[in-house]
Design an enzyme around this catalytic site. Structure first.
Site, mmCIF file in Angstrom:
data_model
loop_
_atom_site.group_PDB
_atom_site.id
_atom_site.type_symbol
_atom_site.label_atom_id
_atom_site.label_comp_id
_atom_site.label_asym_id
_atom_site.label_seq_id
_atom_site.Cartn_x
_atom_site.Cartn_y
_atom_site.Cartn_z
ATOM 1 N N SER A 159 0.830 -1.214 0.000
ATOM 2 C CA SER A 159 0.000 0.000 0.000
ATOM 3 C C SER A 159 0.866 1.266 0.000
ATOM 4 O O SER A 159 0.502 2.270 -0.628
ATOM 5 C CB SER A 159 -0.976 -0.001 1.178
ATOM 6 N N LEU A 166 18.883 -5.712 5.589
ATOM 7 C CA LEU A 166 19.872 -5.555 4.521
ATOM 8 C C LEU A 166 21.263 -5.725 5.109
ATOM 9 O O LEU A 166 21.521 -5.308 6.243
ATOM 10 C CB LEU A 166 19.743 -4.160 3.909
ATOM 11 N N ARG A 202 22.730 -17.252 2.952
ATOM 12 C CA ARG A 202 22.287 -15.876 3.191
ATOM 13 C C ARG A 202 23.213 -14.900 2.457
ATOM 14 O O ARG A 202 22.764 -13.913 1.887
ATOM 15 C CB ARG A 202 22.283 -15.622 4.707
ATOM 16 N N GLU A 246 1.125 6.981 7.108
ATOM 17 C CA GLU A 246 2.297 6.521 6.351
ATOM 18 C C GLU A 246 2.180 6.935 4.888
ATOM 19 O O GLU A 246 3.161 7.316 4.251
ATOM 20 C CB GLU A 246 2.417 4.987 6.416
ATOM 21 N N ASP A 294 16.278 0.320 12.206
ATOM 22 C CA ASP A 294 15.303 1.399 12.387
ATOM 23 C C ASP A 294 15.912 2.579 13.152
ATOM 24 O O ASP A 294 15.224 3.276 13.908
ATOM 25 C CB ASP A 294 14.045 0.878 13.121
ATOM 26 N N HIS A 343 8.613 3.276 8.688
ATOM 27 C CA HIS A 343 8.472 2.384 9.854
ATOM 28 C C HIS A 343 7.220 2.786 10.639
ATOM 29 O O HIS A 343 6.997 3.972 10.886
ATOM 30 C CB HIS A 343 9.718 2.497 10.748
ATOM 31 N N MET A 391 10.722 -6.815 4.451
ATOM 32 C CA MET A 391 10.855 -7.461 5.763
ATOM 33 C C MET A 391 12.143 -8.288 5.905
ATOM 34 O O MET A 391 12.163 -9.261 6.643
ATOM 35 C CB MET A 391 9.620 -8.354 6.018
HETATM 36 C C1 GRF Z 1 3.873 -0.666 6.798
HETATM 37 O O1 GRF Z 1 3.197 -0.532 8.010
HETATM 38 C C2 GRF Z 1 5.305 -0.193 6.911
HETATM 39 O O2 GRF Z 1 5.455 0.868 7.788
HETATM 40 C C3 GRF Z 1 5.983 -1.428 7.478
HETATM 41 O O3 GRF Z 1 5.380 -2.503 6.817
HETATM 42 C C4 GRF Z 1 4.051 -2.132 6.420
HETATM 43 C C5 GRF Z 1 3.965 -2.351 4.943
HETATM 44 O O4 GRF Z 1 2.670 -2.129 4.461
HETATM 45 N N1 GRF Z 1 7.403 -1.350 7.314
HETATM 46 P P1 GRF Z 1 2.435 -2.012 2.892
HETATM 47 O O5 GRF Z 1 3.032 -3.287 2.269
HETATM 48 O O6 GRF Z 1 3.098 -0.784 2.403
HETATM 49 O O7 GRF Z 1 0.946 -1.984 2.728
#
Ligand code: GRF
Length: 217
Positions: free
Chosen positions: A15, A95, A67, A176, A147, A111, A92
């Site tokens: 999103s 890096l 890895r 976000e 983070d 984040h 997720m």
């Molecule tokens: C978001 O809440 C972002 O802050 C976190 O993972 C989520 C990803 O959501 N790192 P989307 O895939 O952008 O919908």
């Protein structure tokens, strides 16, 4: 000014990727999402990229023997996209240092907490457990500290008495979708300057207001 090339790394829903593409398409960012890379073939966000005819690449860890091999493949895949800016939008995987060093200063993450509170996972659950009244999200430059890089912009939401993880996450996500495009817009305009670990917005308001719950313009 030529458009900046933006490569977005995702793992899931996408999103934030969608919000970023929309902002680019509507011309509010002097950049274009030119490539989307996922570490999961089944990431729904890849469909968003395809709908916009944006090139995609999948680099999945299970296709690599180690890895290290995966990390190498990831940085090579991103290098091939020749980005001016890399954005982690729900990516997720951690890096490795090679990646972070190569893209230092042009690597931005979104984040879902008001950093430095709640780095890592389950941020909404942890905020609710602590009973905080303000929660939100942070767009920041990525460093090797999880983070922990310099903060570009934050968006704040109030926590309601009847919030649960899902309702709080949904309100943070809306913010976000404003904060990440704002941070990317400023980057593409060359207006972000890091001084002693603090990000300054050049040619912006002199107060810090623009860095909190940024306006849509
Ligand atoms: C978001 O809440 C972002 O802050 C976190 O993972 C989520 C990803 O959501 N790192 P989307 O895939 O952008 O919908």
């Amino acid at each position: 000014m030529s458009l900046k090339r933006i490569t977005v790394l995702i793992s899931g829903r996408g999103s934030n990727l969608g919000a970023l593409i929309d902002a680019c398409v509507h011309g509010s960012i002097a950049g274009a999402v030119t490539h989307v890379l996922s570490n999961r073939r089944d990431a729904p966000g890849l469909r968003i990229a395809e709908r916009h005819a944006i090139a995609t690449t999948v680099v999945e860890q299970r296709d690599y023997a180690s890895r290290d091999a995966f990390d190498r493949a990831l940085v090579e895949a991103v290098d091939r996209t020749e980005p001016d800016l890399c954005v982690l939008a729900g990516f997720m995987r951690l890096l490795d240092d090679t990646f972070v060093e190569r893209y230092q200063g042009r690597l931005i993450n979104i984040h879902p907490s008001l950093l430095p509170l709640y780095p890592g996972l389950h941020t909404h659950r942890r905020a609710l457990a602590d009973g905080v009244k303000a929660h939100g999200c942070t767009a920041h430059f990525v460093t090797s500290k999880l983070d922990g890089g310099p903060i570009i912009a934050q968006g704040v939401v109030g926590v309601r008495d009847d919030d649960d993880e899902a309702t709080l996450a949904a309100r943070v996500l809306e913010v976000e979708h404003r904060v990440l495009p704002a941070a990317v817009r400023w980057f593409c305009e060359g207006r972000l300057c890091i001084v002693s670990n603090r990000v300054q917005l050049l040619d912006g308001p002199r107060s810090g207001d623009a860095l909190v719950a940024p306006p849509d313009r």
